[in-house]
Every structure is written in C-alpha cells, then in structure tokens.
Design a protein around this motif. Structure first.
Motif, mmCIF file in Angstrom:
data_model
loop_
_atom_site.group_PDB
_atom_site.id
_atom_site.type_symbol
_atom_site.label_atom_id
_atom_site.label_comp_id
_atom_site.label_asym_id
_atom_site.label_seq_id
_atom_site.Cartn_x
_atom_site.Cartn_y
_atom_site.Cartn_z
ATOM 1 N N VAL A 108 -6.348 75.138 -10.918
ATOM 2 C CA VAL A 108 -7.155 74.790 -12.093
ATOM 3 C C VAL A 108 -6.408 73.726 -12.887
ATOM 4 O O VAL A 108 -5.183 73.646 -12.841
ATOM 5 N N THR A 109 -7.159 72.914 -13.615
ATOM 6 C CA THR A 109 -6.531 71.881 -14.436
ATOM 7 C C THR A 109 -6.137 72.472 -15.789
ATOM 8 O O THR A 109 -6.609 73.550 -16.170
ATOM 9 N N ASP A 110 -5.305 71.740 -16.515
ATOM 10 C CA ASP A 110 -4.902 72.190 -17.842
ATOM 11 C C ASP A 110 -6.063 72.143 -18.835
ATOM 12 O O ASP A 110 -5.952 72.639 -19.952
ATOM 13 N N GLU A 111 -7.198 71.572 -18.413
ATOM 14 C CA GLU A 111 -8.406 71.557 -19.237
ATOM 15 C C GLU A 111 -9.325 72.725 -18.901
ATOM 16 O O GLU A 111 -10.434 72.832 -19.409
ATOM 17 N N GLY A 112 -8.852 73.600 -17.962
ATOM 18 C CA GLY A 112 -9.624 74.791 -17.616
ATOM 19 C C GLY A 112 -10.637 74.610 -16.502
ATOM 20 O O GLY A 112 -11.389 75.527 -16.202
ATOM 21 N N LEU A 150 2.122 72.812 -13.989
ATOM 22 C CA LEU A 150 2.437 73.419 -15.283
ATOM 23 C C LEU A 150 2.756 74.906 -15.166
ATOM 24 O O LEU A 150 3.604 75.418 -15.893
ATOM 25 N N ASP A 151 2.060 75.604 -14.248
ATOM 26 C CA ASP A 151 2.258 77.047 -14.143
ATOM 27 C C ASP A 151 1.818 77.529 -12.763
ATOM 28 O O ASP A 151 0.814 77.065 -12.227
ATOM 29 N N VAL A 152 2.606 78.443 -12.221
ATOM 30 C CA VAL A 152 2.228 79.154 -11.003
ATOM 31 C C VAL A 152 2.190 80.624 -11.376
ATOM 32 O O VAL A 152 3.203 81.194 -11.790
ATOM 33 N N ASN A 153 1.017 81.233 -11.276
ATOM 34 C CA ASN A 153 0.853 82.635 -11.642
ATOM 35 C C ASN A 153 0.395 83.412 -10.417
ATOM 36 O O ASN A 153 -0.779 83.373 -10.053
ATOM 37 N N LEU A 154 1.348 84.102 -9.778
ATOM 38 C CA LEU A 154 1.016 84.846 -8.560
ATOM 39 C C LEU A 154 0.130 86.044 -8.873
ATOM 40 O O LEU A 154 -0.666 86.455 -8.029
ATOM 41 N N GLU A 155 0.261 86.587 -10.084
ATOM 42 C CA GLU A 155 -0.562 87.729 -10.456
ATOM 43 C C GLU A 155 -2.042 87.359 -10.499
ATOM 44 O O GLU A 155 -2.893 88.064 -9.969
ATOM 45 N N SER A 156 -2.349 86.237 -11.132
ATOM 46 C CA SER A 156 -3.749 85.803 -11.224
ATOM 47 C C SER A 156 -4.146 84.895 -10.055
ATOM 48 O O SER A 156 -5.282 84.446 -9.990
ATOM 49 N N GLN A 157 -3.171 84.614 -9.168
ATOM 50 C CA GLN A 157 -3.412 83.789 -7.978
ATOM 51 C C GLN A 157 -3.883 82.379 -8.335
ATOM 52 O O GLN A 157 -4.786 81.828 -7.696
ATOM 53 N N THR A 160 -1.779 76.066 -12.285
ATOM 54 C CA THR A 160 -2.330 75.177 -13.306
ATOM 55 C C THR A 160 -1.640 73.824 -13.176
ATOM 56 O O THR A 160 -0.410 73.748 -13.145
ATOM 57 N N VAL A 161 -2.461 72.770 -13.066
ATOM 58 C CA VAL A 161 -1.925 71.429 -12.867
ATOM 59 C C VAL A 161 -2.376 70.507 -14.001
ATOM 60 O O VAL A 161 -3.406 70.729 -14.628
ATOM 61 N N HIS A 162 -1.570 69.489 -14.226
ATOM 62 C CA HIS A 162 -1.947 68.388 -15.115
ATOM 63 C C HIS A 162 -2.137 67.171 -14.213
ATOM 64 O O HIS A 162 -1.261 66.835 -13.431
ATOM 65 N N ILE A 163 -3.289 66.551 -14.319
ATOM 66 C CA ILE A 163 -3.584 65.383 -13.485
ATOM 67 C C ILE A 163 -3.069 64.152 -14.195
ATOM 68 O O ILE A 163 -3.560 63.774 -15.266
ATOM 69 N N LEU A 164 -2.042 63.542 -13.621
ATOM 70 C CA LEU A 164 -1.441 62.351 -14.199
ATOM 71 C C LEU A 164 -2.413 61.167 -14.136
ATOM 72 O O LEU A 164 -3.226 61.078 -13.216
#
Length: 170
Positions: A108-112, A150-157, A160-164
């Motif tokens: 998912v992007t940092d914009e959700g 930005l974040d890797v959450n194994l719990e929520s699978q 989160t990325v920011h697109i440069l």
C-alpha cells in the motif's frame, strides 16, 4: 509464515565417503559451523540429518552427514534443499526480515492506496530491491531504503511504500 527456512541446496557429491557440496542460500555461511542438524527436503518427504563435519571450498560448503557414508547413497539428493527450523535461524536485527516472509505481502502507498503485491526481493549488494507487481500487472522495482519502504508489518501482511518522484506516474 513458513516453519522452515532454506539454508542451502545440494549441488553435487564430494569424494566417495558421502560428502556433498552445498550452495549456501544464507547470508552467513559460517552459520553451518553452528548447525547440528538440517532437514533434507526430498520433494516427497523431509529427513532430519545430523551434520558430522563442515568444510568450506571457494563459494561452497562441504557437508558430511552421519546418516550417509557412501557417495551412492547421497548422490540421488543432488538439487535438493537443505532447511532449518525457524528456531534455528539467526537472530534478526530490528527492521530485518527473512525474504520468505516478505513474498506475497500486500503493498500500500503512504496515501492509503492499495498498490499491488511484493513478488520478489533482489539482493544487489548495495541494498535490496523489492519487486512489486501492481494491481494492473505491471512490475516495479523499489529500492529497500527508508525513503521508499516506510513500514513492513508482518502481522497485517502489508508493506507501506512511498513512491518517489519519477518512479512511476499514478
């Protein structure tokens, strides 16, 4: 998450006493010195093998298993994976993950916005590169740097990325 992790692949036999050359698939080949057992995945079954000796030659690890004393007995396992249980794995530093745990995570992007799925991780030396397949089926390469991942959450699978700027046009 998988219960086992691959640490090597049997590439060929070595000598006549049942030793094998193993191509390591782990970051630290010296970890073989600490292992007492590995699991041989034959494709049909998994066998626990006791490591009798460990040697290193070029980029290969030469293993001798207590269960095999003849080249003919071990030869049929060329190309087979050597696995370890997750509790035998090296301890990870904060913000480190096993590649096998990352494959298949939703991106998912940092914009959700849902972007796609992480399909592979390329190890380039400088930094890893995440291969992400977008919802449209297009493949994108994201450097595994704090500005992009930005974040890797194994719990929520999720990842989160920011697109440069300039990476893609949404």
């Amino acid at each position: 998450m998988e219960d086992t992790l691959r640490v090597g692949v049997i590439s060929s036999t070595h000598g006549v006493r049942g030793e094998v050359k193993v191509y390591p698939t782990t970051d630290d080949v010296n970890r073989f010195k600490k292992l007492k057992t590995v699991i041989l995945d034959t494709g049909r079954e998994q066998m626990t093998l006791s490591i009798e000796s460990v040697k290193f030659f070029k980029n290969m690890v030469i293993l001798k298993f207590k269960e095999f004393n003849n080249v003919n007995d071990i030869e049929k396992y060329k190309g087979k994976d050597l696995l370890i249980r997750r509790d035998q794995a090296v301890k990870l530093a904060p913000n480190e993950n096993f590649i096998t745990d990352l494959i298949g995570l939703k991106v998912v992007t940092d914009e959700g916005k849902e972007f796609g799925t992480l399909t592979d991780v390329l190890q380039t030396g400088a930094n890893d590169v995440y291969v992400i397949e977008s919802l449209e089926g297009k493949e994108y390469l994201f450097p595994a740097i704090p500005q992009c991942i930005l974040d890797v959450n194994l719990e929520s699978q999720t990842v989160t990325v920011h697109i440069l700027d300039g990476l893609l046009d949404l």
